[in-house]
Write a protein that holds these residues in place. Structure first.
Motif, mmCIF file in Angstrom:
data_model
loop_
_atom_site.group_PDB
_atom_site.id
_atom_site.type_symbol
_atom_site.label_atom_id
_atom_site.label_comp_id
_atom_site.label_asym_id
_atom_site.label_seq_id
_atom_site.Cartn_x
_atom_site.Cartn_y
_atom_site.Cartn_z
ATOM 1 N N GLN A 285 8.166 11.140 0.758
ATOM 2 C CA GLN A 285 8.043 10.567 -0.583
ATOM 3 C C GLN A 285 6.933 9.523 -0.518
ATOM 4 O O GLN A 285 6.854 8.780 0.455
ATOM 5 N N MET A 286 6.076 9.467 -1.554
ATOM 6 C CA MET A 286 5.017 8.455 -1.507
ATOM 7 C C MET A 286 5.504 7.217 -2.273
ATOM 8 O O MET A 286 5.829 7.286 -3.450
ATOM 9 N N LEU A 287 5.542 6.125 -1.529
ATOM 10 C CA LEU A 287 6.055 4.888 -2.134
ATOM 11 C C LEU A 287 5.043 3.776 -1.951
ATOM 12 O O LEU A 287 4.157 3.864 -1.087
ATOM 13 N N SER B 95 0.877 -1.190 0.000
ATOM 14 C CA SER B 95 0.000 0.000 0.000
ATOM 15 C C SER B 95 0.908 1.233 0.000
ATOM 16 O O SER B 95 2.108 1.134 0.231
ATOM 17 N N ALA B 96 0.310 2.385 -0.268
ATOM 18 C CA ALA B 96 1.113 3.610 -0.353
ATOM 19 C C ALA B 96 1.502 4.070 1.050
ATOM 20 O O ALA B 96 0.726 3.933 1.993
ATOM 21 N N PHE B 97 2.717 4.570 1.193
ATOM 22 C CA PHE B 97 3.159 5.068 2.502
ATOM 23 C C PHE B 97 4.243 6.120 2.303
ATOM 24 O O PHE B 97 4.851 6.217 1.236
ATOM 25 N N ASP B 98 4.473 6.859 3.395
ATOM 26 C CA ASP B 98 5.529 7.884 3.365
ATOM 27 C C ASP B 98 6.552 7.479 4.418
ATOM 28 O O ASP B 98 6.251 7.461 5.619
ATOM 29 N N PRO B 99 7.764 7.089 4.026
ATOM 30 C CA PRO B 99 8.751 6.616 5.000
ATOM 31 C C PRO B 99 9.056 7.662 6.071
ATOM 32 O O PRO B 99 9.371 7.307 7.214
ATOM 33 N N ALA B 100 8.923 8.965 5.713
ATOM 34 C CA ALA B 100 9.208 10.023 6.687
ATOM 35 C C ALA B 100 8.221 9.950 7.850
ATOM 36 O O ALA B 100 8.599 10.110 9.024
ATOM 37 N N PRO C 204 12.997 -3.339 -1.884
ATOM 38 C CA PRO C 204 12.522 -2.802 -3.160
ATOM 39 C C PRO C 204 11.171 -2.102 -2.967
ATOM 40 O O PRO C 204 10.322 -2.603 -2.223
ATOM 41 N N VAL C 205 11.011 -0.957 -3.599
ATOM 42 C CA VAL C 205 9.736 -0.210 -3.510
ATOM 43 C C VAL C 205 9.392 0.340 -4.894
ATOM 44 O O VAL C 205 10.224 0.333 -5.792
ATOM 45 N N THR C 206 8.158 0.815 -4.992
ATOM 46 C CA THR C 206 7.764 1.457 -6.252
ATOM 47 C C THR C 206 7.363 2.887 -5.926
ATOM 48 O O THR C 206 6.700 3.133 -4.918
ATOM 49 N N LEU C 207 7.794 3.770 -6.793
ATOM 50 C CA LEU C 207 7.477 5.187 -6.581
ATOM 51 C C LEU C 207 6.020 5.427 -6.984
ATOM 52 O O LEU C 207 5.581 4.989 -8.041
ATOM 53 N N VAL C 208 5.266 6.099 -6.077
ATOM 54 C CA VAL C 208 3.863 6.416 -6.415
ATOM 55 C C VAL C 208 3.848 7.787 -7.077
ATOM 56 O O VAL C 208 4.314 8.764 -6.502
ATOM 57 N N GLU C 209 3.336 7.808 -8.343
ATOM 58 C CA GLU C 209 3.299 9.073 -9.084
ATOM 59 C C GLU C 209 2.212 9.977 -8.511
ATOM 60 O O GLU C 209 1.127 9.518 -8.201
ATOM 61 N N ASN C 210 2.518 11.264 -8.318
ATOM 62 C CA ASN C 210 1.502 12.194 -7.787
ATOM 63 C C ASN C 210 0.570 12.676 -8.910
ATOM 64 O O ASN C 210 0.976 12.910 -9.996
#
Ligand code: ADP
Length: 614
Positions: free
Chosen positions: A491-493, A458-463, A608-614
């Motif tokens: 960053q949304m990943l 699911s989408a998350f922000d590591p910060a 490994p992660v995937t970048l979520v496009e804004n």
């Protein structure tokens, strides 16, 4: 045992892949067969070729030797005959000289002499005796007598033989001898005996003999025309050689036979006659061909026998090897019941048989080992399963009453309590909380071991996750005088925030736990690769007690704690890092550690992660 078998497998794979590159793949049976054939048939064919070549040469050598012997024997017979004829001629002359001598008319007949006449110097007949059977009064011509007298006068005291002369309508040979007082004796010899002698010598289909007089005129020959006409053969090179008094073997073309002939030839010294025994070359070649044919049949029979023997040998050698190969193939396919078929034929190759029995023994041992291993493995699996289910059941069974206990303690806390009672209650509550935490850890670890958990993206922000960890441990950090900060960028990943958060809480909790003074800092790094995949690396760095090199890998094992003053002061289960490492694995990532005792540690989570496009 398992490691060894792996090595064996790897070696065999390497060998197999090595043979894949081979340019020629040879079949053992054909290899043995063709080697035996080449090694045995080629020399045989060579031998045959040599025999074929030497057959004609051998025939020629044989003929050369034998024809010469026949020619020499014939010449010797003629020599004796001439000697006898001369003896009778001379005895008859003596009897004619002495008017009262014996009658030689029968002897003359016997030696084919028609008559013997004693002539005076004018060729008048002084005395004469006729052969019994010859009643003819035929005389030699004056010229014939003069020629004979001239020949005899060159050899006075000797009886001489003329060349062929015509007498009584047929070819004859005349004899002459100078007798005392100008007298001259003459006689005529019929060719009957010579012709019979010539006829009696035959060999092969067309091999014959031939006689010529000292001038090369035919005395006796199988061709009746040549014989009757006293054919002049002096042009033939072989006849010329005989006339020159030579002996030998010659190959020449015969016009009457219309063929190349090989002939032994010699001469009769007493008379100057030539004697030869010719045979057509084609007969020699035919005989050579016949022996070649026999040689060919023998060679073919030997080749056939060799093929059969080679095939049998190649089968004998290759079959046991092929049996081992096919059994080995079955074994490598997992059929440990496969065995090498041992030959029951009356003839076997002992080494090959030994190879088969050894292989079978090896596989039997392997099978027995495998049975033991399987049994041990299933026992171990069973034990592991029992352990897991025991831990799981125990955790559940203990967790439920623990929660009940904690509720009761909470209720008691609300009532009126003395100060020391309240203190004891707080300690009790803390202990219960730790126990529940330990049970939760055990439960999760058991689940992870049984592969009962999986990551959910699911989408998350590591910060935000880092900030939550800081928030949770900040008060404790402040209490210990530590600085706890984060510089993880927003960053949304796409990833599993729950697992990442649990790992981060564990790493930050440990950092706070094992640091006496200084700071704990959380950082992040985002690495993008060109192919669209990316990696998130979160580092938790502390200035704590650090971990010795030799312990750095063991602390990721379950229930492992490094004995230290701080570890004893803090509660812990030794499960946190083991769970964190498995969670990282579930996300296809890893946790790495860099640490130095008394300087600090840096734990890195790399996933490994995937970048979520804004
Ligand atoms: P625990 O519940 O004991 O913390 P962990 O699996 O989380 O269990 O940690 C295992 C052991 O690793 C700890 O007991 C400690 O000895 C060592 N350790 C973990 N993190 C650190 C750290 N940041 N600094 C020094 N030692 C650490």
């Amino acid at each position: 045992m398992l490691d060894n078998s792996k090595e064996v497998q790897m070696t065999s794979e390497r060998t197999a892949s090595g043979s894949k590159n081979a340019r020629f793949r040879l079949n053992i049976r054909w290899l043995i067969f063709s080697s035996l054939i080449v090694a045995s048939v080629l020399p045989l064919l060579g031998l045959y070729k040599w025999m074929e070549k030497s057959a004609v040469q051998k025939e020629i050598a044989y003929v050369e030797e034998n024809h010469l012997i026949i020619a020499k024997n014939l010449a010797a017979a003629l020599e004796r005959y001439a000697h006898d004829v001369v003896a009778v001629f001379e005895l008859t002359i003596k009897s004619l000289e002495s008017t009262e001598g014996p009658d030689f008319s029968e002897s003359l007949d016997e030696f084919d002499l028609s008559f013997v006449a004693l002539l005076d110097d004018k060729d008048n007949v002084l005395n004469e005796v006729q052969a019994v059977s010859k009643s003819t009064s035929q005389r030699l011509s004056y010229t014939q007598i003069e020629e004979l007298r001239a020949q005899a006068s060159i050899n006075p005291g000797q009886s001489v033989f003329s060349g062929i002369v015509q007498f009584d309508g047929a070819p004859h040979i005349s004899l002459g001898r100078i007798v005392a007082n100008g007298k001259f004796a003459v006689s005529v010899l019929s060719l009957q005996y010579l012709i019979e002698l010539q006829k009696s010598i035959k060999f092969g289909a067309l091999g014959h003999s031939m006689m010529v007089d000292q001038n090369g005129l035919v005395i006796a020959h199988p061709n009746p025309e040549w014989q009757a006409s006293s054919k002049d053969a002096s042009k033939l090179s072989v006849v010329q050689q005989m006339m020159a008094g030579k002996t030998g073997v010659a190959i020449f073309y015969s016009p009457p036979m219309q063929a190349d002939m090989i002939s032994g030839f010699t001469f009769v010294a007493r008379t100057g006659w030539g004697v030869m025994v010719p045979q057509p070359m084609s007969e020699l070649e035919a005989r050579a061909k016949a022996s070649e044919k026999t040689a060919l049949l023998i060679v073919l029979a030997e080749i056939a026998a060799l093929i059969v023997i080679s095939w049998w040998l190649s089968q004998l050698i290759s079959t046991p090897i092929r049996n081992v190969v096919s059994a080995a193939a079955k074994v490598s396919d997992g059929d440990l019941g496969a065995r090498v078929m041992l030959s029951e034929a009356p003839v076997v190759i002992s080494e090959a048989q030994l190879l088969g029995t050894s292989f079978n023994r090896l596989i039997s041992n392997l099978q027995a080992d495998q049975h033991q291993l399987t049994a041990a493995l299933s026992a171990a699996v069973e034990g592991e399963r029992a352990k897991s289910s025991f831990l799981s059941v125990m955790s559940h069974e203990v967790r439920t009453p623990m929660h009940g206990l904690m509720g009761i303690l909470e209720l008691i806390k609300d009532g009126k309590l003395e100060e020391d009672q309240r203190h004891l209650l707080t300690v009790g509550q803390k202990t219960a909380k730790n126990m529940v935490k330990l049970l939760d850890g055990v439960l999760q670890f058991v689940k992870l071991e049984a592969n009962a958990e999986s990551s959910k993206a699911s989408a998350f922000d590591p910060a935000e996750l880092a900030q939550s960890a800081v928030d949770l441990f900040q008060s404790l950090a402040i209490k210990k005088g530590l600085s706890l900060t984060t510089s993880v960028s927003h960053q949304m990943l796409l990833g599993d925030p729950q697992m990442i958060s649990q790992i981060m809480l564990n790493l930050v909790g440990n950092a706070v736990k094992f640091t006496k003074e200084g700071q704990i800092h959380i950082t992040s790094e985002f690495r993008e690769s060109g192919t669209g995949s990316a990696r998130l690396i979160i580092s938790v760095t502390d200035s704590g007690i650090g971990i010795a090199d030799d312990l750095q890998s063991t602390i990721f094992k379950e229930f492992v704690q490094v004995d230290s003053e701080l570890a004893r002061a803090n509660e812990g289960s030794g499960l946190g890092l083991a769970i964190s490492a498995r969670l990282a694995q579930l996300m296809e990532g890893k946790i790495t550690l860099k640490s130095e005792p008394d300087k600090g540690s840096c734990f890195q989570l790399d996933i490994p992660v995937t970048l979520v496009e804004n």
